[in-house]
Design an enzyme around this catalytic site. Structure first.
Site, PDB file in Angstrom:
ATOM      1  N   HIS A 164       0.716  -1.499   0.303  1.00  0.00           N
ATOM      2  CA  HIS A 164       0.176   0.515  -0.028  1.00  0.00           C
ATOM      3  C   HIS A 164       1.080   1.239  -0.097  1.00  0.00           C
ATOM      4  O   HIS A 164       0.389   2.818   0.368  1.00  0.00           O
ATOM      5  CB  HIS A 164      -0.680   0.128   1.306  1.00  0.00           C
ATOM      6  CG  HIS A 164      -1.811  -0.729   0.178  1.00  0.00           C
ATOM      7  ND1 HIS A 164      -2.144  -2.176   0.200  1.00  0.00           N
ATOM      8  CD2 HIS A 164      -4.121  -0.385   0.647  1.00  0.00           C
ATOM      9  CE1 HIS A 164      -3.609  -2.514   0.251  1.00  0.00           C
ATOM     10  NE2 HIS A 164      -4.062  -1.578   0.106  1.00  0.00           N
ATOM     11  N   ASP A 224      -5.381   5.011  10.404  1.00  0.00           N
ATOM     12  CA  ASP A 224      -7.249   5.335   9.750  1.00  0.00           C
ATOM     13  C   ASP A 224      -7.959   3.828   9.116  1.00  0.00           C
ATOM     14  O   ASP A 224      -8.721   3.549   8.813  1.00  0.00           O
ATOM     15  CB  ASP A 224      -7.314   6.162   8.857  1.00  0.00           C
ATOM     16  CG  ASP A 224      -6.984   7.292   9.295  1.00  0.00           C
ATOM     17  OD1 ASP A 224      -7.024   7.605  10.692  1.00  0.00           O
ATOM     18  OD2 ASP A 224      -6.677   8.502   8.625  1.00  0.00           O
ATOM     19  N   GLU A 240      -9.232  14.315  15.170  1.00  0.00           N
ATOM     20  CA  GLU A 240      -8.782  14.542  13.700  1.00  0.00           C
ATOM     21  C   GLU A 240      -9.494  15.334  13.465  1.00  0.00           C
ATOM     22  O   GLU A 240     -10.072  16.037  13.881  1.00  0.00           O
ATOM     23  CB  GLU A 240      -9.439  12.797  12.907  1.00  0.00           C
ATOM     24  CG  GLU A 240      -7.590  12.344  12.847  1.00  0.00           C
ATOM     25  CD  GLU A 240      -7.439  10.770  11.955  1.00  0.00           C
ATOM     26  OE1 GLU A 240      -7.981  11.500  10.906  1.00  0.00           O
ATOM     27  OE2 GLU A 240      -6.689  10.163  12.064  1.00  0.00           O
TER      28      GLU A 240
HETATM   29  C1  LIG Z   1      -5.674   3.844   2.287  1.00  0.00           C
HETATM   30  C2  LIG Z   1      -4.752   3.910   3.376  1.00  0.00           C
HETATM   31  C3  LIG Z   1      -5.144   5.122   4.211  1.00  0.00           C
HETATM   32  C4  LIG Z   1      -3.385   4.611   5.719  1.00  0.00           C
HETATM   33  N1  LIG Z   1      -3.665   5.321   6.488  1.00  0.00           N
HETATM   34  C5  LIG Z   1      -2.741   5.280   6.802  1.00  0.00           C
HETATM   35  C6  LIG Z   1      -3.655   6.476   8.109  1.00  0.00           C
HETATM   36  O1  LIG Z   1      -3.700   6.586   8.928  1.00  0.00           O
HETATM   37  N2  LIG Z   1      -1.982   6.584   8.891  1.00  0.00           N
HETATM   38  C7  LIG Z   1      -0.352   6.215   9.140  1.00  0.00           C
HETATM   39  O2  LIG Z   1       0.190   6.676   9.261  1.00  0.00           O
HETATM   40  N3  LIG Z   1      -0.210   6.075   7.830  1.00  0.00           N
HETATM   41  C8  LIG Z   1      -1.747   5.190   6.509  1.00  0.00           C
HETATM   42  N4  LIG Z   1      -1.734   4.484   5.347  1.00  0.00           N
HETATM   43  C9  LIG Z   1       0.263   4.846   4.685  1.00  0.00           C
HETATM   44  C10 LIG Z   1       0.755   3.268   5.314  1.00  0.00           C
HETATM   45  O3  LIG Z   1       1.170   3.425   6.744  1.00  0.00           O
HETATM   46  C11 LIG Z   1       2.042   2.662   4.241  1.00  0.00           C
HETATM   47  O4  LIG Z   1       1.742   3.161   2.649  1.00  0.00           O
HETATM   48  C12 LIG Z   1       2.533   1.919   4.577  1.00  0.00           C
HETATM   49  O5  LIG Z   1       3.487   1.822   3.773  1.00  0.00           O
HETATM   50  C13 LIG Z   1       1.486   0.743   3.686  1.00  0.00           C
HETATM   51  O6  LIG Z   1       1.281  -0.534   4.840  1.00  0.00           O
HETATM   52  P1  LIG Z   1       1.919  -1.750   4.084  1.00  0.00           P
HETATM   53  O7  LIG Z   1       2.121  -3.063   4.690  1.00  0.00           O
HETATM   54  O8  LIG Z   1       1.748  -2.424   2.453  1.00  0.00           O
HETATM   55  O9  LIG Z   1       3.324  -1.307   3.298  1.00  0.00           O
HETATM   56  P2  LIG Z   1       3.869  -1.422   1.748  1.00  0.00           P
HETATM   57  O10 LIG Z   1       3.823  -1.179   0.985  1.00  0.00           O
HETATM   58  O11 LIG Z   1       4.258  -3.306   1.478  1.00  0.00           O
HETATM   59  O12 LIG Z   1       5.740  -1.466   2.319  1.00  0.00           O
HETATM   60  C14 LIG Z   1       5.718  -0.283   2.715  1.00  0.00           C
HETATM   61  C15 LIG Z   1       7.742  -0.371   2.580  1.00  0.00           C
HETATM   62  O13 LIG Z   1       8.229  -0.719   3.732  1.00  0.00           O
HETATM   63  C16 LIG Z   1       9.250  -2.242   3.376  1.00  0.00           C
HETATM   64  N5  LIG Z   1       9.026  -2.655   4.082  1.00  0.00           N
HETATM   65  C17 LIG Z   1       7.249  -3.110   4.403  1.00  0.00           C
HETATM   66  N6  LIG Z   1       7.344  -4.960   5.065  1.00  0.00           N
HETATM   67  C18 LIG Z   1       8.608  -4.751   5.745  1.00  0.00           C
HETATM   68  C19 LIG Z   1       9.004  -4.805   6.956  1.00  0.00           C
HETATM   69  N7  LIG Z   1       8.600  -6.244   7.444  1.00  0.00           N
HETATM   70  N8  LIG Z   1      10.309  -4.634   7.249  1.00  0.00           N
HETATM   71  C20 LIG Z   1      10.975  -3.679   7.390  1.00  0.00           C
HETATM   72  N9  LIG Z   1      10.755  -3.249   5.804  1.00  0.00           N
HETATM   73  C21 LIG Z   1       9.440  -3.235   5.196  1.00  0.00           C
HETATM   74  C22 LIG Z   1       8.652  -2.052   2.130  1.00  0.00           C
HETATM   75  O14 LIG Z   1       9.957  -2.900   1.396  1.00  0.00           O
HETATM   76  C23 LIG Z   1       8.446   0.037   1.903  1.00  0.00           C
HETATM   77  O15 LIG Z   1       9.565   0.400   1.353  1.00  0.00           O
HETATM   78  C24 LIG Z   1      -2.424   4.410   4.787  1.00  0.00           C
HETATM   79  C25 LIG Z   1      -2.162   4.011   3.370  1.00  0.00           C
HETATM   80  C26 LIG Z   1      -3.739   3.009   2.296  1.00  0.00           C
HETATM   81  C27 LIG Z   1      -3.435   3.115   0.804  1.00  0.00           C
END
Ligand SMILES: Cc1cc2nc3c(=O)[nH]c(=O)nc-3n(C[C@H](O)[C@H](O)[C@H](O)COP(=O)(O)OP(=O)(O)OC[C@H]3O[C@@H](n4cnc5c(N)ncnc54)[C@H](O)[C@@H]3O)c2cc1C
Ligand SMILES: *[C@@H]1O[C@H](CO)[C@@H](O)[C@H](O)[C@H]1NC(C)=O
Ligand SMILES: *[C@@H]1O[C@H](CO)[C@@H](O)[C@H](O)[C@H]1NC(C)=O
Ligand SMILES: *[C@@H]1O[C@H](CO)[C@@H](O)[C@H](O)[C@H]1NC(C)=O
Length: 520
Positions: free
Chosen positions: A102, A164, A275
């Site tokens: 994400h 969120d 918020e």
């Molecule tokens: C609909 C939506 C709502 C959101 N709301 C919020 C919010 O309210 N507050 C907030 O803070 N953020 C929010 N986000 C952002 C979100 O926290 C980041 O986009 C986060 O990176 C997404 O998590 P993911 O597990 O999909 O990570 P990924 O996109 O898979 O990874 C993100 C990064 O972290 C690295 N990574 C992933 N897993 C690991 C691991 N286990 N160890 C080390 N590195 C790793 C990846 O290589 C990449 O660089 C939101 C995103 C979306 C899409």
């Protein structure tokens, strides 16, 4: 397809078969250079069908990896990192942990490298809940927060600090910060972790905490995946609330709105979630900010018209137990009596704690049904110092934003005292700062360019006016920009990179360090 149609003079069927065969041979030999058969793992590698790993929520950057690892054991990850390390600096091979993908600009992708599908690791690791005075849960880093919530609720417990949206992984949000309406009280998610298990860029499996291997622990929190792959996390819990009163009220004046927000986050007795959102209604389209909420005074509320003005919606919740429902109404009435919102605009609803926390998923289902979820997301997240927020609001909300119909614009303050300054996350200088999040989906190509240019104008303004703004979920493409982002913290960040991932193998999609070139 179109290439073949246009050049059918050149590509006879025989030639085509030969070409395909040739490509397969090259691809196969590529597989063996990337991953030799001597590498023993319990999970599996795949070399095709990996298109999913070249996609993310932002849907703007698409880099295909050479291989995807579906690990079964932490040792699969460690062996893979060690293998890449042994190939030496010349191989150029990188590794990206992918949580739920994400990210917004390819941060979880590894161009021609190896993507580790962290969700595969879950199957080998049970969630373990520990009760007691300081309850916690041990989880696999590929676990989604929604699943953690469901599991903890079985024991009457829940994590304290959220995002969120809960369909994100622990590893993904801890690599950034994890900020939501509870952060004013509990700090971000990175302030609510007791211990991590990490596979470093040297392939070592290290358990770390504020007491043990503290430098790695702090480095990894907010560390953009640069120092190690989080494989397991110990997350602080609290007794789970049962129900929430969910409240929205409107303001037409930003400074009144933000003053109330700041008073609320610093008060001893206050709401549980705070918020806010900006509602710009210049196109006259009806915004759904109050759908599924009931007005306290329906008659007066029906008379309220925004007349296309910019409005600010304060969003609050108060947790309660249905058995003490009377007290809660009194308490809310008291807390609301100190606020200066437009009186006829008090909207309240009552939902379970789970339904409240999972609220964005309900929005997701609606957007999906309209085909609006998989569109590009040109998001921009900023941290704005308190002393500059009125100036920011006047220019950006007042003059630059033309409407908010393509996705919410959030704005709310948090107190830095709840953040640990030893972690890697970069914050503005002041004690109080606002998260300002522009979260649109771009309807068509044209729309995407408009949003990108709006983002650029906002960033240019912050720069020109020297507002001391920092990006959250930062995105830069040159090291000069990264240095400026980190400021005084850059040296520490580089030192940690040298210590834990000296060949710059990890998380190449963040574009902080170059794999092929020396990181200094
Ligand atoms: C609909 C939506 C709502 C959101 N709301 C919020 C919010 O309210 N507050 C907030 O803070 N953020 C929010 N986000 C952002 C979100 O926290 C980041 O986009 C986060 O990176 C997404 O998590 P993911 O597990 O999909 O990570 P990924 O996109 O898979 O990874 C993100 C990064 O972290 C690295 N990574 C992933 N897993 C690991 C691991 N286990 N160890 C080390 N590195 C790793 C990846 O290589 C990449 O660089 C939101 C995103 C979306 C899409
Ligand atoms: C922020 O937190 C610190 C420490 O708890 C406190 O002293 C300060 O008053 C808080 N600031 C505001 C504006 O709430
Ligand atoms: C948006 O503005 C139009 C008039 O410009 C008004 O009719 C409409 O009610 C407004 N929508 C909301 C949600 O306030
Ligand atoms: C972190 O905060 C402490 C206490 O407020 C301070 O002494 C220290 O210098 C700060 N460290 C950094 C890296 O800013």
């Amino acid at each position: 397809m179109s290439f073949m149609e246009r050049s059918n003079i050149l590509l006879t069927p025989n030639l085509l078969i030969l070409l395909v065969f040739f490509c397969m041979v090259i691809k196969l030999s590529l597989c063996f250079t990337v991953i030799p058969s001597s590498l023993k793992i319990q999970g599996s590698f795949s070399f095709h069908g990996n298109e999913f790993a070249a996609r993310d929520f932002g849907n703007r950057y698409h880099f295909l990896p050479s291989a995807v690892l579906r690990p079964k054991k932490v040792s699969d990850i460690a062996s893979t990192v060690k293998h890449v390390l042994q190939m030496g600096p010349a191989s150029g091979l990188t590794i990206a942990a992918r949580g739920h993908g994400h990210s917004l600009q390819g941060q979880s992708q590894a161009p021609q490298g190896i993507v580790i599908n962290m969700e595969s690791l879950i199957s080998g690791q049970e969630m373990q809940i520990h009760r007691g005075r300081f309850p916690f849960v041990d989880v696999s880093a590929g676990e989604l927060w929604i699943n953690i919530l469901h599991e903890c609720l079985k024991y009457g417990l829940a994590p304290k600090s959220w995002t969120d949206y809960l369909h994100l992984t622990v590893g993904g949000t801890l690599s950034n910060a994890g900020i939501s309406g509870q952060a004013f009280r509990h700090g971000p998610q990175i302030s609510n972790v007791y211990q991590l298990e990490v596979v470093t860029g040297k392939g070592e499996v290290v358990v770390c905490s504020a007491e043990k291997n503290a430098d790695l622990f702090h480095g990894v929190l907010g560390g953009l995946g640069q120092f190690g792959i989080i494989t397991r996390a110990r997350i602080a819990l609290e007794p789970a609330p049962k129900m929430v009163k969910w409240i929205r009220v409107l303001y037409s004046d930003f400074s009144t709105f933000s003053r109330d927000q700041e008073n609320l986050i610093s008060a001893e007795n206050t709401f549980d979630y705070i918020e806010g959102l900006v509602i710009v209604n210049k196109t006259g389209l009806v915004n759904n900010w109050r759908s599924s909420f009931s007005p306290e005074e329906p008659e007066q509320a029906s008379k309220f018209v925004s007349d296309g003005k910019t409005l600010f919606c304060l969003e609050l919740t108060k947790n309660f137990d249905p058995q003490e429902s009377d007290n809660i109404n009194q308490e809310i009435k008291f807390l609301l009596s100190k606020l200066n919102y437009i009186p006829s605009t008090l909207f309240v609803t009552e939902v379970s704690y789970t339904k409240f926390l999972d609220r964005v998923h309900s929005a997701e289902l609606k957007l999906r049904s309209k085909g609006l979820w998989d569109l590009p997301h040109p998001w921009l997240n900023l941290l704005v110092p308190r002393s500059k927020i009125n100036n920011f609001a006047e220019v950006v909300f007042g003059n630059m934003l033309t409407d908010t119909n393509n996705g919410p614009v959030l704005v709310y303050p948090v107190n830095k005292s709840k953040w640990d300054n030893k972690t890697s996350v970069v914050l503005p200088e002041e004690d109080i700062f606002y998260l300002v999040a522009f979260l649109p989906h771009a309807a068509e190509n044209d729309g995407l360019q408009n949003f990108l240019s709006l983002n650029k104008r906002i960033l240019d303004f912050c720069e020109a006016a020297s507002l001391g703004v920092k990006q959250y979920l930062p995105f830069y493409t040159t090291q000069v920009e990264w240095r400026r982002h980190f400021g005084a913290r850059w040296e520490t960040f580089v030192q940690r990179k040298l210590a834990y991932d000296p060949l710059a193998i990890l998380a190449p999609g963040q574009r902080v360090f170059q794999r092929s070139i020396s990181i200094l």
